[in-house]
Design a protein around this motif. Structure first.
Motif, mmCIF file in Angstrom:
data_model
loop_
_atom_site.group_PDB
_atom_site.id
_atom_site.type_symbol
_atom_site.label_atom_id
_atom_site.label_comp_id
_atom_site.label_asym_id
_atom_site.label_seq_id
_atom_site.Cartn_x
_atom_site.Cartn_y
_atom_site.Cartn_z
ATOM 1 N N ASP A 180 -22.666 26.487 -6.554
ATOM 2 C CA ASP A 180 -22.198 27.511 -7.496
ATOM 3 C C ASP A 180 -20.694 27.718 -7.375
ATOM 4 O O ASP A 180 -19.993 27.841 -8.380
ATOM 5 C CB ASP A 180 -22.902 28.852 -7.254
ATOM 6 C CG ASP A 180 -24.367 28.825 -7.624
ATOM 7 O OD1 ASP A 180 -24.756 27.978 -8.465
ATOM 8 O OD2 ASP A 180 -25.125 29.642 -7.065
ATOM 9 N N LEU A 181 -20.217 27.757 -6.137
ATOM 10 C CA LEU A 181 -18.789 27.951 -5.910
ATOM 11 C C LEU A 181 -17.982 26.784 -6.465
ATOM 12 O O LEU A 181 -16.979 26.993 -7.155
ATOM 13 C CB LEU A 181 -18.494 28.137 -4.421
ATOM 14 C CG LEU A 181 -17.033 28.374 -4.054
ATOM 15 C CD1 LEU A 181 -16.496 29.626 -4.730
ATOM 16 C CD2 LEU A 181 -16.871 28.451 -2.544
ATOM 17 N N SER A 182 -18.410 25.574 -6.207
ATOM 18 C CA SER A 182 -17.653 24.418 -6.693
ATOM 19 C C SER A 182 -17.643 24.371 -8.225
ATOM 20 O O SER A 182 -16.614 24.067 -8.827
ATOM 21 C CB SER A 182 -18.178 23.112 -6.109
ATOM 22 O OG SER A 182 -19.494 22.851 -6.516
ATOM 23 N N ARG A 183 -18.759 24.696 -8.850
ATOM 24 C CA ARG A 183 -18.796 24.747 -10.318
ATOM 25 C C ARG A 183 -17.859 25.826 -10.855
ATOM 26 O O ARG A 183 -17.117 25.610 -11.802
ATOM 27 C CB ARG A 183 -20.211 25.006 -10.811
ATOM 28 C CG ARG A 183 -21.114 23.825 -10.702
ATOM 29 C CD ARG A 183 -22.507 24.152 -11.186
ATOM 30 N NE ARG A 183 -23.381 23.000 -11.072
ATOM 31 C CZ ARG A 183 -24.689 23.064 -11.099
ATOM 32 N NH1 ARG A 183 -25.296 24.227 -11.240
ATOM 33 N NH2 ARG A 183 -25.411 21.963 -10.988
ATOM 34 N N GLY A 184 -17.918 27.007 -10.234
ATOM 35 C CA GLY A 184 -17.045 28.102 -10.653
ATOM 36 C C GLY A 184 -15.577 27.758 -10.477
ATOM 37 O O GLY A 184 -14.745 28.066 -11.336
ATOM 38 N N ARG A 207 -9.911 24.543 -14.806
ATOM 39 C CA ARG A 207 -9.693 24.140 -16.211
ATOM 40 C C ARG A 207 -9.068 25.276 -17.014
ATOM 41 O O ARG A 207 -8.178 25.046 -17.842
ATOM 42 C CB ARG A 207 -11.013 23.702 -16.848
ATOM 43 C CG ARG A 207 -11.449 22.317 -16.444
ATOM 44 C CD ARG A 207 -12.599 21.812 -17.299
ATOM 45 N NE ARG A 207 -13.784 22.650 -17.269
ATOM 46 C CZ ARG A 207 -14.774 22.531 -16.398
ATOM 47 N NH1 ARG A 207 -14.727 21.613 -15.456
ATOM 48 N NH2 ARG A 207 -15.818 23.322 -16.466
ATOM 49 N N THR A 208 -9.510 26.501 -16.762
ATOM 50 C CA THR A 208 -8.961 27.658 -17.474
ATOM 51 C C THR A 208 -7.495 27.861 -17.107
ATOM 52 O O THR A 208 -6.662 28.127 -17.977
ATOM 53 C CB THR A 208 -9.780 28.921 -17.166
ATOM 54 O OG1 THR A 208 -11.162 28.661 -17.451
ATOM 55 C CG2 THR A 208 -9.304 30.100 -17.992
ATOM 56 N N VAL A 209 -7.175 27.716 -15.827
ATOM 57 C CA VAL A 209 -5.778 27.849 -15.383
ATOM 58 C C VAL A 209 -4.927 26.746 -16.004
ATOM 59 O O VAL A 209 -3.799 26.998 -16.442
ATOM 60 C CB VAL A 209 -5.685 27.829 -13.842
ATOM 61 C CG1 VAL A 209 -4.231 27.815 -13.383
ATOM 62 C CG2 VAL A 209 -6.420 29.014 -13.244
ATOM 63 N N LEU A 210 -5.455 25.539 -16.081
ATOM 64 C CA LEU A 210 -4.725 24.438 -16.701
ATOM 65 C C LEU A 210 -4.455 24.721 -18.180
ATOM 66 O O LEU A 210 -3.361 24.462 -18.686
ATOM 67 C CB LEU A 210 -5.494 23.129 -16.539
ATOM 68 C CG LEU A 210 -4.843 21.891 -17.145
ATOM 69 C CD1 LEU A 210 -3.479 21.630 -16.534
ATOM 70 C CD2 LEU A 210 -5.752 20.683 -16.969
ATOM 71 N N MET A 211 -5.445 25.281 -18.876
ATOM 72 C CA MET A 211 -5.243 25.631 -20.287
ATOM 73 C C MET A 211 -4.151 26.695 -20.420
ATOM 74 O O MET A 211 -3.288 26.598 -21.309
ATOM 75 C CB MET A 211 -6.547 26.126 -20.917
ATOM 76 C CG MET A 211 -7.561 25.029 -21.130
ATOM 77 S SD MET A 211 -9.041 25.505 -22.075
ATOM 78 C CE MET A 211 -9.653 26.927 -21.204
ATOM 79 N N LEU A 212 -4.160 27.693 -19.536
ATOM 80 C CA LEU A 212 -3.134 28.723 -19.569
ATOM 81 C C LEU A 212 -1.761 28.126 -19.299
ATOM 82 O O LEU A 212 -0.787 28.426 -20.001
ATOM 83 C CB LEU A 212 -3.439 29.821 -18.545
ATOM 84 C CG LEU A 212 -2.389 30.928 -18.418
ATOM 85 C CD1 LEU A 212 -2.224 31.680 -19.738
ATOM 86 C CD2 LEU A 212 -2.764 31.882 -17.301
#
Length: 95
Positions: free
Chosen positions: A5-9, A15-20
């Motif tokens: 769960d941690l690795s998926r999160g 990916r979200t940080v990269l988009m930002l």
């Protein structure tokens, strides 16, 4: 939170940080992505002891975006890079 769960999160957070970071490099501040980063942290990542540095990194990122000043974008881009580096370090430990 299990290691899986941690690795998926963490991968989703990265990916979200990269988009930002990409949006910041294009001169846009996407507050929705910052909100998504906060939400992902609250879903359990922040409570995991292995992710203590990430909490500090997210706070620094938030401050660099919220505080209006000329060097905002450059500081926010650096904060994104540091957060992604620290995510990668945690992912290496989790496996």
């Amino acid at each position: 939170m299990t290691d899986l769960d941690l690795s998926r999160g963490l991968r989703t957070l990265r990916r979200t940080v990269l988009m930002l970071q990409t949006e910041l490099r294009h001169g846009r501040v996407e507050v929705e992505l910052l909100t998504e980063i906060d939400a992902r942290m609250e879903r359990g990542i922040a409570s995991d002891p292995r992710c203590a540095a990430l909490v500090t990194d997210v706070d620094a990122l938030r401050e660099s975006i919220i505080t209006p000043r000329p060097e905002l974008k450059a500081d926010a881009i650096k904060a994104c890079s540091k957060l992604m580096d620290d995510i990668a370090m945690v992912l290496d430990k989790v496996g």
